[in-house]
Design an enzyme around this catalytic site. Sequence first.
Site, PDB file in Angstrom:
ATOM      1  CG  ASP B  95      -0.229  -0.093   2.522  1.00  0.00           C
ATOM      2  OD1 ASP B  95       1.015   0.033   2.539  1.00  0.00           O
ATOM      3  OD2 ASP B  95      -0.884  -0.267   3.556  1.00  0.00           O
ATOM      4  N   GLY B  97       1.015   3.680   2.250  1.00  0.00           N
ATOM      5  CA  GLY B  97       1.321   4.241   3.557  1.00  0.00           C
ATOM      6  C   GLY B  97       0.286   5.250   4.007  1.00  0.00           C
ATOM      7  CG  ASP B 149      -5.489   6.315  -0.604  1.00  0.00           C
ATOM      8  OD1 ASP B 149      -4.396   6.126  -0.012  1.00  0.00           O
ATOM      9  OD2 ASP B 149      -6.480   5.598  -0.412  1.00  0.00           O
ATOM     10  N   GLY B 218     -11.244   3.257   1.371  1.00  0.00           N
ATOM     11  CA  GLY B 218     -12.205   3.943   2.229  1.00  0.00           C
ATOM     12  C   GLY B 218     -13.439   3.129   2.575  1.00  0.00           C
ATOM     13  CG  ASP B 268      -5.442  -5.868   2.108  1.00  0.00           C
ATOM     14  OD1 ASP B 268      -6.096  -5.096   1.393  1.00  0.00           O
ATOM     15  OD2 ASP B 268      -5.047  -5.546   3.253  1.00  0.00           O
ATOM     16  CB  CYS B 306     -10.523 -27.282   6.675  1.00  0.00           C
ATOM     17  SG  CYS B 306      -9.016 -26.358   6.331  1.00  0.00           S
ATOM     18  CB  CYS B 308      -5.505 -26.304   6.258  1.00  0.00           C
ATOM     19  SG  CYS B 308      -5.766 -26.267   8.050  1.00  0.00           S
ATOM     20  CB  CYS B 311      -8.314 -29.110   9.430  1.00  0.00           C
ATOM     21  SG  CYS B 311      -8.933 -27.499   9.986  1.00  0.00           S
ATOM     22  CG  HIS B 337      -8.013 -23.298  10.101  1.00  0.00           C
ATOM     23  ND1 HIS B 337      -8.516 -24.278   9.277  1.00  0.00           N
ATOM     24  CD2 HIS B 337      -9.060 -22.493  10.422  1.00  0.00           C
ATOM     25  CE1 HIS B 337      -9.827 -24.098   9.123  1.00  0.00           C
ATOM     26  NE2 HIS B 337     -10.179 -23.028   9.801  1.00  0.00           N
TER      27      HIS B 337
END
Lengths: 371, 371
Positions: B95, B97, B149, B218, B268, B306, B308, B311, B337
């Site tokens: 990003d 900052g 921004d 925003g 994100d 799951c 993963c 799990c 997880h």
Amino acid sequence: MSQHFQFHLDHTDESTSARAGRWSTPHGVVNTPAFMPVGTLATVKGLTVDQLREAGAQMVLSNTYHLALRPGADVVAEMGGLHGFMQWDGPILTDSGGFQVFSLAKLAKLDDDGVAFRSHIDGSLLELTPQRAIDIQEKLGADCIMCLDECPPHDVPRERMLEAVTRTTRWAARCREAQTRDDQALFGIVQGGTDLGLREESAAGLLPLDFPGYAVGGLSVGESPREMYQTLDGTVPLLPADRPRYLMGVGTPRDLLEAVLRGVDLFDCVMPTRNGRNAMAFTSAGPVKMRNLKHQRDPGPLDPACDCPVCTRYSRAYLRHLFIAREMLGPILLSWHNIAFYQKLLRDLRVAIAENRAEEFRQVHLAAWGQ
Amino acid sequence: MSQHFQFHLDHTDESTSARAGRWSTPHGVVNTPAFMPVGTLATVKGLTVDQLREAGAQMVLSNTYHLALRPGADVVAEMGGLHGFMQWDGPILTDSGGFQVFSLAKLAKLDDDGVAFRSHIDGSLLELTPQRAIDIQEKLGADCIMCLDECPPHDVPRERMLEAVTRTTRWAARCREAQTRDDQALFGIVQGGTDLGLREESAAGLLPLDFPGYAVGGLSVGESPREMYQTLDGTVPLLPADRPRYLMGVGTPRDLLEAVLRGVDLFDCVMPTRNGRNAMAFTSAGPVKMRNLKHQRDPGPLDPACDCPVCTRYSRAYLRHLFIAREMLGPILLSWHNIAFYQKLLRDLRVAIAENRAEEFRQVHLAAWGQ
């Protein structure tokens, strides 16, 4: 020793007492001398079991006192014992809980029956007897378990230390008696502080009980390194050569070298993980403080001589940044490296023993570490 | 778009605006819609890059504001940029900052030149301008970088929000101008709060600058989910269909579903890791609080649906124990997880989009989560 355990000595060094061996357990073989990372609460702090394996660890230790308080031995038993609970499929050793009772908890009563104490977590009154120590350890299900012993401060008067030695022997007999599982190797623990006469007395009391392995307890509890090494000089030769010898709670890399050359096979210590969490790394050139400003722009590895996943990947600059920024990954990566360092040290030492150059190995490494 | 980036839409759902695509970057392809775990200080808290990969992550985000303060953009640049520094070899986004300056730091001055602020770490006075935001991000070397921004609180008066929108547009032009590297995709950021007129104004100002991708900023800053979804309804269609659309800092699993169905490609959020550290797990049956007593003796996996590494291996009883005992491995495993859960959600959603059943996917999942 039962069918479940075999201790085979491949080689004993020609000029020292160092031995290279293989210890078969129900969960696999351990090459000795071996270092067990400490997983107090069924986890080696910050590392997955896969990372432990990658670091070269073959066997881990877990602490009965802590597990008995949280989550409790019954919960661990229901989850398949420690192996199922923490998902480490290699050998595990548990201590008896005695050491923590004497060091962490507030003692309420101590006599030949056992010890009453207050939990360091919630102050509740609990009791540990030889039978109970075995019962809990059978529920935890480690491959190697320990007799309940009494471990007083190293500097108590001789008569007090003698009392602890004789009580440890009596407790050992009752532990032997209490054991019901034959797939766990129960070790006796030699006590006696730095008094070689008491160490002899302790060994003499325990040897008739014919344990499949013996531990040396009550060291690295405040005495000097010199006193510890002298005590090992006088104690290790008392223990049967055909069984594993375990030096409890030890120690620095130097301690390991000195003890192996005196005939010790097994070690455990929180040092690699605790120091790792505190930004102290063990390296082939001695200890390194990772928060030091001099690493700020250092693109080199933590230890060029180390082939662990941390040293082959990350820069000192990145490791320092993680600690300065208080990121979890700093303690994780340094714990990982430090365990790998301990494992590599003993792996290399095993080769040196096989080639009859253990003493040279010791000298070269102490010099490299500035010791 | 430069030769270094290609955005290919494989399929757009027939009854919603959901798109399944592939975004090629200098460090590999990202299948969209995609979720980027947040590695604020060049580390996704508690996880190694290998664990991130195992969780299915393809691209990660890092925060310019934090890295500029510690360890500094120059240090990162000297260590080979973010990729070399943190050893993540896949795509990275930084990003600008700006968001942290407006949310974490104490503002000292704000005008068209830029923003002056005091570091939240040591109070030192620093300045961020559009040029400087690009300069820092070029040193950090991420694949995708962001224009500076202005992101005011969501409930400021319309004229204040309009001021932020017009300033964001002016700054975007200067960021475009300042960019010197052609191997970084610079995104413009649409602002305007929940006011669709302002969102239109913002998009109208940015589109002539012909950015290779557009972000919606925003949102998820205090407005209700309903307001956010309505804002997306009015904003996403304003953005070019042939370029990646990135919804910054969002969000819950439901937010992701709602936004993907409105045409968003990239996300994100700190939620999977932050909640994981706080013992909250996302599962196919909704959120689970891992410290709850009901898990104490539960041998089952956290999420049976799951696959993963957490799990497929550990019991709920063990995970609960780790949190109760405050062991680092608890936050580590639950972060792991949760990231895997987010990745699987979007992976499954991509399949649903390809089969024109995005809306059914949304309904089935919201029902399963109790939403």
